[in-house]
Design a protein around this motif. Structure first.
Motif, PDB file in Angstrom:
ATOM      1  N   LEU A  31       4.689  10.427  11.580  1.00 11.03           N
ATOM      2  CA  LEU A  31       5.120   9.009  11.752  1.00 11.03           C
ATOM      3  C   LEU A  31       4.695   8.012  11.162  1.00 11.03           C
ATOM      4  CD1 LEU A  31       4.607   8.474  15.691  1.00 11.03           C
ATOM      5  CD2 LEU A  31       6.708   9.370  14.657  1.00 11.03           C
ATOM      6  N   LEU A  32       3.470   8.284  10.259  1.00  9.44           N
ATOM      7  CA  LEU A  32       3.064   7.317   9.202  1.00  9.44           C
ATOM      8  C   LEU A  32       3.667   7.300   8.114  1.00  9.44           C
ATOM      9  CD1 LEU A  32      -0.898   8.053   9.821  1.00  9.44           C
ATOM     10  CD2 LEU A  32       0.436   6.032  10.275  1.00  9.44           C
ATOM     11  N   ARG A  33       4.864   8.424   7.737  1.00 11.10           N
ATOM     12  CA  ARG A  33       5.475   8.327   6.560  1.00 11.10           C
ATOM     13  C   ARG A  33       6.768   7.774   6.829  1.00 11.10           C
ATOM     14  NH1 ARG A  33       2.747  13.527   6.720  1.00 11.10           N
ATOM     15  NH2 ARG A  33       4.388  14.789   7.676  1.00 11.10           N
ATOM     16  N   LEU A  34       7.203   7.228   8.080  1.00 11.97           N
ATOM     17  CA  LEU A  34       8.345   6.616   8.353  1.00 11.97           C
ATOM     18  C   LEU A  34       8.451   5.210   7.664  1.00 11.97           C
ATOM     19  CD1 LEU A  34       9.028   7.559  11.996  1.00 11.97           C
ATOM     20  CD2 LEU A  34      10.262   8.613  10.054  1.00 11.97           C
ATOM     21  N   PRO A  35       9.697   4.921   7.343  1.00 11.83           N
ATOM     22  CA  PRO A  35       9.780   3.477   6.974  1.00 11.83           C
ATOM     23  C   PRO A  35       9.103   2.208   8.112  1.00 11.83           C
ATOM     24  CG  PRO A  35      11.752   4.527   6.371  1.00 11.83           C
ATOM     25  CD  PRO A  35      10.889   5.635   7.487  1.00 11.83           C
ATOM     26  N   GLY A  36       8.596   1.539   7.551  1.00 17.48           N
ATOM     27  CA  GLY A  36       7.976   0.549   8.814  1.00 17.48           C
ATOM     28  C   GLY A  36       6.649   0.696   9.367  1.00 17.48           C
ATOM     29  N   ALA A  37       5.922   1.743   9.041  1.00 17.79           N
ATOM     30  CA  ALA A  37       5.061   2.406   9.371  1.00 17.79           C
ATOM     31  C   ALA A  37       3.634   1.233   9.316  1.00 17.79           C
ATOM     32  CB  ALA A  37       4.306   3.572   8.990  1.00 17.79           C
ATOM     33  N   ASP A  38       3.819   0.654   8.073  1.00 22.10           N
ATOM     34  CA  ASP A  38       2.801  -0.279   7.545  1.00 22.10           C
ATOM     35  C   ASP A  38       2.850  -1.670   8.330  1.00 22.10           C
ATOM     36  OD1 ASP A  38       5.178  -0.953   6.353  1.00 22.10           O
ATOM     37  OD2 ASP A  38       4.355  -1.787   4.551  1.00 22.10           O
ATOM     38  N   ALA A  39       4.181  -1.804   9.292  1.00 20.88           N
ATOM     39  CA  ALA A  39       3.934  -3.116  10.206  1.00 20.88           C
ATOM     40  C   ALA A  39       3.209  -2.777  11.344  1.00 20.88           C
ATOM     41  CB  ALA A  39       5.560  -3.301  10.313  1.00 20.88           C
ATOM     42  N   LEU A  40       2.713  -1.568  11.546  1.00 20.29           N
ATOM     43  CA  LEU A  40       2.130  -1.283  12.750  1.00 20.29           C
ATOM     44  C   LEU A  40       0.273  -1.171  12.551  1.00 20.29           C
ATOM     45  CD1 LEU A  40       4.452   1.420  14.351  1.00 20.29           C
ATOM     46  CD2 LEU A  40       4.458  -1.173  15.089  1.00 20.29           C
ATOM     47  N   ARG A  41      -0.350  -1.547  13.465  1.00 18.32           N
ATOM     48  CA  ARG A  41      -1.808  -1.219  13.217  1.00 18.32           C
ATOM     49  C   ARG A  41      -2.101  -0.063  14.213  1.00 18.32           C
ATOM     50  NH1 ARG A  41      -5.228  -3.846  16.804  1.00 18.32           N
ATOM     51  NH2 ARG A  41      -3.815  -5.100  17.286  1.00 18.32           N
ATOM     52  N   TRP A  42      -2.367   0.956  13.603  1.00 22.14           N
ATOM     53  CA  TRP A  42      -2.660   2.384  14.286  1.00 22.14           C
ATOM     54  C   TRP A  42      -4.015   2.460  14.648  1.00 22.14           C
ATOM     55  CZ3 TRP A  42       1.806   5.571  14.666  1.00 22.14           C
ATOM     56  CH2 TRP A  42       2.760   5.334  14.008  1.00 22.14           C
ATOM     57  N   THR A  43      -3.991   2.926  15.942  1.00 23.47           N
ATOM     58  CA  THR A  43      -5.316   3.005  16.378  1.00 23.47           C
ATOM     59  C   THR A  43      -6.156   4.164  15.823  1.00 23.47           C
ATOM     60  OG1 THR A  43      -4.596   4.595  18.341  1.00 23.47           O
ATOM     61  CG2 THR A  43      -4.292   2.298  18.762  1.00 23.47           C
ATOM     62  N   PRO A  55      12.304   3.893  15.897  1.00 22.54           N
ATOM     63  CA  PRO A  55      12.129   5.536  14.899  1.00 22.54           C
ATOM     64  C   PRO A  55      11.015   6.292  15.328  1.00 22.54           C
ATOM     65  CG  PRO A  55      12.732   3.437  13.510  1.00 22.54           C
ATOM     66  CD  PRO A  55      12.604   2.854  15.002  1.00 22.54           C
ATOM     67  N   PHE A  56       9.678   5.394  15.709  1.00 25.35           N
ATOM     68  CA  PHE A  56       8.500   5.926  16.139  1.00 25.35           C
ATOM     69  C   PHE A  56       8.601   6.615  17.533  1.00 25.35           C
ATOM     70  CE2 PHE A  56       8.004   2.506  13.090  1.00 25.35           C
ATOM     71  CZ  PHE A  56       7.258   3.168  12.018  1.00 25.35           C
ATOM     72  N   VAL A  57       9.027   5.960  18.496  1.00 28.73           N
ATOM     73  CA  VAL A  57       9.386   6.624  19.687  1.00 28.73           C
ATOM     74  C   VAL A  57      10.430   7.923  19.508  1.00 28.73           C
ATOM     75  CG1 VAL A  57      10.653   6.109  21.977  1.00 28.73           C
ATOM     76  CG2 VAL A  57       9.055   4.305  20.884  1.00 28.73           C
ATOM     77  N   ASP A  58      11.425   7.494  18.886  1.00 33.83           N
ATOM     78  CA  ASP A  58      12.278   8.769  18.687  1.00 33.83           C
ATOM     79  C   ASP A  58      11.478  10.008  18.093  1.00 33.83           C
ATOM     80  OD1 ASP A  58      14.564   7.363  19.842  1.00 33.83           O
ATOM     81  OD2 ASP A  58      15.201   6.886  17.863  1.00 33.83           O
ATOM     82  N   GLY A  59      10.698   9.584  16.981  1.00 33.26           N
ATOM     83  CA  GLY A  59       9.915  10.568  16.386  1.00 33.26           C
ATOM     84  C   GLY A  59       9.028  11.571  17.232  1.00 33.26           C
ATOM     85  N   LEU A  60       8.644  10.843  18.412  1.00 31.27           N
ATOM     86  CA  LEU A  60       7.636  11.500  19.440  1.00 31.27           C
ATOM     87  C   LEU A  60       8.096  12.100  20.707  1.00 31.27           C
ATOM     88  CD1 LEU A  60       4.163   9.514  19.313  1.00 31.27           C
ATOM     89  CD2 LEU A  60       4.536  12.032  18.636  1.00 31.27           C
ATOM     90  N   ALA A  61       9.763  11.593  20.704  1.00 29.49           N
ATOM     91  CA  ALA A  61      10.309  11.951  21.993  1.00 29.49           C
ATOM     92  C   ALA A  61      10.293  13.341  22.576  1.00 29.49           C
ATOM     93  CB  ALA A  61      11.854  11.510  21.852  1.00 29.49           C
ATOM     94  N   HIS A  62      10.185  14.111  21.612  1.00 28.53           N
ATOM     95  CA  HIS A  62      10.271  15.587  22.165  1.00 28.53           C
ATOM     96  C   HIS A  62       8.682  16.465  22.108  1.00 28.53           C
ATOM     97  CE1 HIS A  62      14.378  15.393  22.538  1.00 28.53           C
ATOM     98  NE2 HIS A  62      14.608  15.004  21.366  1.00 28.53           N
ATOM     99  N   PHE A  63       7.967  15.530  21.735  1.00 26.21           N
ATOM    100  CA  PHE A  63       6.390  15.991  21.603  1.00 26.21           C
ATOM    101  C   PHE A  63       6.008  16.510  22.833  1.00 26.21           C
ATOM    102  CE2 PHE A  63       1.960  14.931  21.772  1.00 26.21           C
ATOM    103  CZ  PHE A  63       1.354  16.280  21.090  1.00 26.21           C
TER     104      PHE A  63
END
Length: 191
Positions: A24-36, A142-150
């Motif tokens: 997910l960190l490689r997706l566009p827009g990841a830098d707009a988030l503060r990751w825990t 995009p992040f929700v979709d990237g983890l949807a099937h986890f």
């Protein structure tokens, strides 16, 4: 001190999640988030806020009793979701009713120990992964979709943790709280 009770996923399950988050960190827009921070990944059961240290002995006794009355239960990290446009999370699957019961027992233990608890809210099992930075509109889809099937590997929840949240003291932008496990109690030991 700021306290809460939690279920802490084991290292193998956290490693599975970390591999997904790395993608997910490689997706566009990841830098707009503060990751825990990964050391802080947990499922909060009952948030107590500021607790007077004098209440800790009774709280510990009551939490031990709550843990002992709750049988171990199966759980796995599962899927994804978001709260508004601010918070990205992964969820849980398995014995969610048992986890909810452990949360209710933790809440009751805190109340009985003299800790004023917020109004009871419906429990929604989630492990926070990221929050939108203040003042930034983030598209979480995009992040929700990237983890949807986890689907993480199943484990047996076998303990209740009391965790201290140490809020950032410095002015470092994006710095999050540090978590310190103060105590744990085994589940299902009777009493």
């Amino acid at each position: 001190m700021r306290l809460f009770t939690a279920v802490l996923p084991p290292p193998d399950q956290l490693a599975e999640l970390a591999a997904e988050v790395d993608a997910l960190l490689r997706l566009p827009g990841a830098d707009a988030l503060r990751w825990t921070g990964r050391p802080g990944w947990h499922f909060t059961l009952a948030f107590m806020g500021e607790v007077d240290e004098a209440l800790l002995p009774d709280l510990r006794t009551r939490l031990a009793r709550a843990a002992h009355r709750t049988a171990p239960f199966p759980l796995r990290l599962h899927g994804s979701g978001h709260f508004g446009q601010r918070t990205l999370w992964t969820g849980a699957a398995g014995a969610l009713d048992d986890m909810r019961l452990l949360g209710e027992r933790s809440d009751a233990a805190a109340r009985r120990a003299g800790i004023p608890m917020d109004e009871h809210r419906a429990y929604h099992a989630h492990l926070t992964l990221a929050r939108a930075r203040t003042g930034v509109h983030a598209d979480l889809r995009p992040f929700v979709d990237g983890l949807a099937h986890f689907e993480g590997a199943r484990w047996q929840v076998s303990e209740l943790a009391l965790v201290r949240s140490n809020l950032p003291a410095g002015g470092t932008p994006g710095e999050g709280p540090r978590y310190e496990t103060l105590d744990t109690w085994p589940l299902g030991q009777g009493g």
